[in-house]
Every structure is written in structure tokens, then in C-alpha cells.
Design a protein around this motif. Structure first.
Motif, mmCIF file in Angstrom:
data_model
loop_
_atom_site.group_PDB
_atom_site.id
_atom_site.type_symbol
_atom_site.label_atom_id
_atom_site.label_comp_id
_atom_site.label_asym_id
_atom_site.label_seq_id
_atom_site.Cartn_x
_atom_site.Cartn_y
_atom_site.Cartn_z
ATOM 1 N N PRO A 103 21.301 16.804 7.362
ATOM 2 C CA PRO A 103 20.120 16.991 6.494
ATOM 3 C C PRO A 103 20.338 16.547 5.046
ATOM 4 O O PRO A 103 19.448 15.925 4.451
ATOM 5 C CB PRO A 103 19.852 18.493 6.588
ATOM 6 N N ASP A 104 21.507 16.860 4.477
ATOM 7 C CA ASP A 104 21.748 16.469 3.083
ATOM 8 C C ASP A 104 21.831 14.954 2.938
ATOM 9 O O ASP A 104 21.301 14.373 1.978
ATOM 10 C CB ASP A 104 23.047 17.110 2.582
ATOM 11 N N ASP A 105 22.522 14.325 3.880
ATOM 12 C CA ASP A 105 22.654 12.870 3.851
ATOM 13 C C ASP A 105 21.283 12.217 4.012
ATOM 14 O O ASP A 105 20.938 11.263 3.300
ATOM 15 C CB ASP A 105 23.595 12.428 4.969
ATOM 16 N N ARG A 106 20.494 12.710 4.945
ATOM 17 C CA ARG A 106 19.159 12.152 5.166
ATOM 18 C C ARG A 106 18.289 12.320 3.924
ATOM 19 O O ARG A 106 17.552 11.412 3.542
ATOM 20 C CB ARG A 106 18.510 12.826 6.369
ATOM 21 N N SER A 107 18.396 13.470 3.285
ATOM 22 C CA SER A 107 17.617 13.717 2.063
ATOM 23 C C SER A 107 18.015 12.747 0.956
ATOM 24 O O SER A 107 17.151 12.240 0.225
ATOM 25 C CB SER A 107 17.830 15.159 1.608
ATOM 26 N N SER A 108 19.306 12.480 0.834
ATOM 27 C CA SER A 108 19.780 11.546 -0.186
ATOM 28 C C SER A 108 19.249 10.137 0.083
ATOM 29 O O SER A 108 18.812 9.438 -0.834
ATOM 30 C CB SER A 108 21.311 11.543 -0.209
ATOM 31 N N ARG A 109 19.273 9.727 1.353
ATOM 32 C CA ARG A 109 18.748 8.402 1.702
ATOM 33 C C ARG A 109 17.241 8.329 1.455
ATOM 34 O O ARG A 109 16.726 7.290 1.009
ATOM 35 C CB ARG A 109 19.054 8.087 3.165
ATOM 36 N N ALA A 110 16.532 9.415 1.759
ATOM 37 C CA ALA A 110 15.087 9.440 1.538
ATOM 38 C C ALA A 110 14.760 9.313 0.052
ATOM 39 O O ALA A 110 13.788 8.638 -0.328
ATOM 40 C CB ALA A 110 14.493 10.723 2.105
ATOM 41 N N ASP A 111 15.579 9.939 -0.804
ATOM 42 C CA ASP A 111 15.358 9.833 -2.254
ATOM 43 C C ASP A 111 15.549 8.384 -2.719
ATOM 44 O O ASP A 111 14.785 7.892 -3.563
ATOM 45 C CB ASP A 111 16.329 10.747 -3.001
ATOM 46 N N ILE A 112 16.572 7.732 -2.199
ATOM 47 C CA ILE A 112 16.799 6.326 -2.564
ATOM 48 C C ILE A 112 15.622 5.465 -2.101
ATOM 49 O O ILE A 112 15.127 4.615 -2.846
ATOM 50 C CB ILE A 112 18.121 5.818 -1.955
ATOM 51 N N ALA A 113 15.169 5.691 -0.869
ATOM 52 C CA ALA A 113 14.049 4.918 -0.334
ATOM 53 C C ALA A 113 12.793 5.120 -1.181
ATOM 54 O O ALA A 113 12.100 4.147 -1.520
ATOM 55 C CB ALA A 113 13.784 5.317 1.115
ATOM 56 N N ALA A 114 12.501 6.358 -1.523
ATOM 57 C CA ALA A 114 11.292 6.647 -2.301
ATOM 58 C C ALA A 114 11.384 6.072 -3.711
ATOM 59 O O ALA A 114 10.397 5.527 -4.235
ATOM 60 C CB ALA A 114 11.064 8.156 -2.362
ATOM 61 N N SER A 115 12.559 6.187 -4.318
ATOM 62 C CA SER A 115 12.740 5.667 -5.679
ATOM 63 C C SER A 115 12.660 4.147 -5.697
ATOM 64 O O SER A 115 12.074 3.552 -6.608
ATOM 65 C CB SER A 115 14.085 6.130 -6.234
ATOM 66 N N PHE A 116 13.259 3.527 -4.685
ATOM 67 C CA PHE A 116 13.160 2.067 -4.570
ATOM 68 C C PHE A 116 11.702 1.638 -4.425
ATOM 69 O O PHE A 116 11.231 0.734 -5.123
ATOM 70 C CB PHE A 116 13.971 1.567 -3.371
ATOM 71 N N GLN A 117 10.979 2.279 -3.511
ATOM 72 C CA GLN A 117 9.597 1.871 -3.248
ATOM 73 C C GLN A 117 8.728 2.041 -4.489
ATOM 74 O O GLN A 117 7.896 1.176 -4.795
ATOM 75 C CB GLN A 117 9.016 2.671 -2.083
ATOM 76 N N ARG A 118 8.930 3.127 -5.216
ATOM 77 C CA ARG A 118 8.130 3.358 -6.423
ATOM 78 C C ARG A 118 8.310 2.219 -7.418
ATOM 79 O O ARG A 118 7.329 1.665 -7.940
ATOM 80 C CB ARG A 118 8.528 4.690 -7.073
ATOM 81 N N VAL A 119 9.550 1.815 -7.671
ATOM 82 C CA VAL A 119 9.823 0.777 -8.667
ATOM 83 C C VAL A 119 9.427 -0.603 -8.144
ATOM 84 O O VAL A 119 8.899 -1.427 -8.890
ATOM 85 C CB VAL A 119 11.314 0.816 -9.084
ATOM 86 N N ALA A 120 9.675 -0.852 -6.865
ATOM 87 C CA ALA A 120 9.292 -2.145 -6.280
ATOM 88 C C ALA A 120 7.797 -2.377 -6.414
ATOM 89 O O ALA A 120 7.345 -3.486 -6.743
ATOM 90 C CB ALA A 120 9.712 -2.197 -4.812
#
Length: 467
Positions: free
Chosen positions: A315-332
Motif C-alpha cells: 500500500p505505501d509503495d502504491r501510494s507513492s507511485r500514485a502521487d508521482i503519477a498525479a503530480s506528473f499529470q498535473r504538470v504535463a
């Protein structure tokens, strides 16, 4: 367009053909046009081999027949698309009725090789092309004899892949004495919106976003485009795919959809990625730097996707990856918004009558992208037009429809020979600009590679019309 061998070393790249109709298919009753006007090419050959064949024939739309050659509703065109990683074909009627649509995906190959492998993609096209085209005809309850013409993508794209579709189109056209229409892939993405939105008229602004392209164009008329901005390195779709792969996502459904799904579970403000090219006041795009930021963020969090795909992450690893995905998408997407806002300002200065921003290409299927760009156009008093997702990704419908638009104004090639050899040289345009570059749109960030770029579609058509 696919090539015709010349007896002269001087290439002839523009013909105008006007025929008398004698029936539904009455273009070539004796396979001989009643009127032909030859136009010498305005452009020199791109390389020594090019002097052996004739590029796309572009008939001047100023040369109108006295009466319509064929009623719009009687036109039926087969469209073939093999520019990259999908083998697609469709049959469309001139009134916009989609009679069939078939796509053979290479998703398994993309997942296996981590992206498009040109040679593998070519082999997949060769295995699928005959079946896909025949299925498109069967689903439409038609045979090739019922067609008015064949349209096929000739560029931009991967040469090995483009060749498969062009050769198939020429075989069909040659066997059945059908005109053939060479299609610009990005123009097809833009014009398919005119199939789904009957009230979409020129001029309009278009944002074309996919794995290989970021392009902002002002569509002033059919065949007349002004390039306001393009990508100077990586396109947004490629950045989505790379980020999805680095995060260990399942690529079988495509990197973009997988990343968008994961991003919904993350905090888009958790990582402060920098928005690309904020210091450059133009409409060009760059995603190479953002990709580097994502890679560093993954490394700093010690995410090891080689041993732990997303399906096995805790769960922690998945949450960290989800944060990266969301942050990337926002800036992209913020980068898209920034460029679109400036492009709208420029476009309204050039053509104050524009009412719509068309967003098309594979990334236009992303719901987050649509939502954010809808906010941009609402603030500008424009309307957002997006084709349905099935027509945003590469497909035969957009090729057939663009073929219809050009066919009806007389831009097409005559039927090829029925017995062309398999090693026949054909005109492929892997790097082919759609429009002429807007003077304020030239990038100061980095020199764009211009070697071996074919003259733009707009320059070819406009040059023909001026003659």
C-alpha cells in the motif's frame, strides 16, 4: 502519394484531373482522364532516389469542374492507416456515415518491447493488413468494386509501417481502377472532428496530441494550416508512456490510460515538478525535462519496478507511485494549458472568427486533459470539440474522411498500374510538416531538427493553387 515512375529526371508532383461521371463509379470508364493538367514540382527531390518517383499529386482546388463530379452521398472511400503501431481500416460514405471501422492493436508488442519497435511493428502490420482491410469491406457489406477511391496515410510516421499501408492501398486501387488519395496523418486527426461535429467550419484552432506529436495549428481552410507550435523534443504521449513504464504499470491497455487511472488515487500537489518552458513565450512544447524530473523522483523514493510491478506493490509503495503519477499529470497538462492559452490569443489575432478548439490524437481520450482544456476554452469564449475516444486514437475513419474532403475538391492520384512490382518505389513522408510556421512561433529553446523534412502539406497545396 505512392509513386509513379517517370521517364524524365524532373519530378512532376501536381496533377489536376477532371472527369465526366457516367455512373456511381464513373471516374474511369476507360481508365483514361478526359482532361489532364500537368504542373511541374515547386520542390527539388529530397534525395537522389526521389527523382525516380512522383510525390503526392495535389490538384488545385481552384480548378473546379463545371458541375459536381459526384454527389457527396454517393462517395464511398476506404481509409487505411499504418503510420505507427495500429493496423486500421474503415469505410466511410461522403455524408459522414461510418459503414465500418476495424483496428488491430499492437498492445502486446508495446508491452513486450517497452515501446514501438519499428521492425516488429512492420511485421505485425504485414500479418494483419489483408485481414483488417477485408473485414472493413465485409462489415460495410461492400466490395472494392463499390468504392469511389482509396485513401491511405503516407506520413508522418515510421517508414517501415507506412509502406505496408501504402502498398496495400495501391494494390486495391490498381486492381479496381480506383483513384488514390495520400493523407497527412495529423490533418486526419484534425479533420475527423468535422465528421462528428457537422457545424464545425473553418477556421478553427486544433491541438493534436499523441505519442509522437504535440501540434498547435490554425486550420484556415482545407489544406491551409498555420503551425503555431510543435514539440521540440518529446511529445506528451511519449512522456505518459515512459512514466507509466517507470512506475511499473500494466502497458497492455496503453501507458496513458494506465497512468491516468493510477493518478486518480494520488495527491497531485505532493511533488513540485517544474512546468516546462515557462520562460519561453511561444507555443512550443517540451517534455524531455519533465521526464527527467519524474525519473529522479522515482529514484529518490527507491521504487524498484523491476522486482515489484504495480500489481505486487504494498500500500505505501502504491501510494507513492500514485502521487508521482498525479503530480506528473498535473504538470504535463499545465504545460498544455499554458501553450493553448497563448495559441488562442495568437489565433484570434489572425482569424478573429474562430469559435472552436479541436483537441484530437490519442492523448485527447484522457478525461483529465479534456476537463482542464475545457476550462481554458471557456475562459476564452471558445468551444471545445473532441472526437469520441475511438476516433482520437489512430483509426481508418479519420483517413477515409480526410480522403473524402480532398477527393471532393479534386485532390487525388489516378489509379496505379494493376501489375506494379512489389519492390516498386513509393513516396513515404516520415517527417512531413502540416502547416507553415507562424513567425512568432519559432522556438528559441532549441534548434528543431529539420534535415530530410518534406515540404509542408500547406506549401504544396498553396503553391499549386497560386500556379
Amino acid at each position: 502519394m505512392a509513386a509513379l515512375l517517370l521517364s524524365s529526371a524532373l519530378p512532376i508532383s501536381r496533377f489536376a484531373f477532371i472527369f465526366k461521371p457516367s455512373s456511381h463509379r464513373g471516374w474511369f470508364p476507360n481508365s483514361r482522364p478526359l482532361f489532364i493538367q500537368f504542373r511541374r514540382s515547386l520542390c527539388p527531390p529530397l534525395n537522389p532516389l526521389q527523382s525516380q518517383f512522383k510525390p503526392l499529386c495535389v490538384a488545385s482546388s481552384a480548378l473546379k469542374p463545371a458541375a459536381p463530379i459526384m454527389a457527396r452521398e454517393d462517395v464511398v472511400i476506404l481509409g487505411i492507416e499504418t503510420s505507427c503501431d495500429d493496423t486500421a481500416a474503415a469505410v466511410v460514405r461522403g455524408n459522414g456515415e461510418i459503414l465500418s471501422q476495424v483496428v488491430s492493436s499492437q498492445a502486446d508488442l508495446l508491452a513486450r518491447y517497452g515501446g514501438v519497435a519499428p521492425k516488429m511493428a512492420e511485421e505485425a502490420h504485414l500479418l494483419a493488413i489483408d485481414k483488417v482491410v477485408q473485414q472493413a469491406l465485409d462489415n460495410a457489406n461492400l466490395t472494392a468494386h463499390d468504392l469511389s477511391a482509396v485513401a491511405v496515410t503516407i506520413g508522418p510516421g515510421l517508414s517501415l509501417c507506412l509502406r505496408v499501408g501504402v502498398c496495400k492501398a495501391r494494390r486495391i486501387a490498381g486492381m479496381h481502377s480506383l483513384p488514390i488519395v495520400g493523407i497527412h496523418h495529423m490533418e486526419a486527426h484534425a479533420l475527423v472532428a468535422r465528421l462528428t461535429e457537422k457545424d464545425l467550419h473553418f477556421p478553427f484552432l486544433a491541438l493534436l496530441i499523441s505519442g509522437g506529436h504535440n501540434l498547435l495549428i490554425l486550420a484556415r481552410d482545407l489544406g491551409h494550416y498555420v503551425q503555431l507550435g510543435t514539440t521540440i523534443d518529446d511529445a506528451i504521449g511519449e512522456a505518459y508512456d515512459k512514466t507509466a513504464r517507470w512506475l511499473g504499470l500494466d502497458m497492455k491497455k496503453g501507458g496513458g490510460p494506465a497512468l491516468e487511472e493510477l493518478a486518480r488515487q494520488g495527491d497531485a500537489d505532493s511533488i513540485k515538478f517544474s512546468i516546462p518552458m515557462r520562460q519561453h513565450k511561444d507555443c512550443n512544447f517540451s517534455y524531455a525535462g519533465l521526464k527527467t524530473q519524474v525519473r529522479l523522483a522515482i529514484e529518490s523514493r527507491k521504487i524498484c519496478i523491476e522486482n515489484t510491478p504495480i500489481s505486487s506493490a504494498n500500500p505505501d509503495d502504491r501510494s507513492s507511485r500514485a502521487d508521482i503519477a498525479a503530480s506528473f499529470q498535473r504538470v504535463a497538462v499545465l504545460h498544455l494549458e499554458d501553450r493553448c492559452e497563448r495559441a488562442i490569443e495568437w489565433a484570434l489575432k489572425i482569424e478573429p472568427s474562430i469559435k472552436c478548439l479541436v483537441v484530437s490524437g490519442g492523448v485527447a481520450s484522457n478525461q483529465y486533459v479534456r476537463k482542464r482544456l475545457n476550462h481554458v476554452v471557456n475562459n476564452s469564449g471558445l468551444r471545445l470539440v473532441c472526437p469520441p475516444p475511438s476516433l482520437c486514437t489512430d483509426n481508418g475513419v479519420m483517413v477515409a474522411w480526410t480522403g473524402i474532403e480532398h477527393f471532393l475538391v479534386g485532390r487525388f492520384d489516378p489509379p496505379p498500374l494493376a501489375n506494379e512490382p512489389e519492390d516498386y518505389l513509393v513516396d513515404l513522408r516520415p517527417r512531413w510538416p502540416l502547416g507553415e510556421e507562424y513567425s512568432q512561433g519559432r522556438s528559441e529553446a532549441r534548434s528543431l531538427k529539420r534535415a530530410r523534412i518534406h515540404p509542408s502539406l500547406t506549401s504544396i497545396i498553396q503553391g499549386s493553387m497560386q500556379q
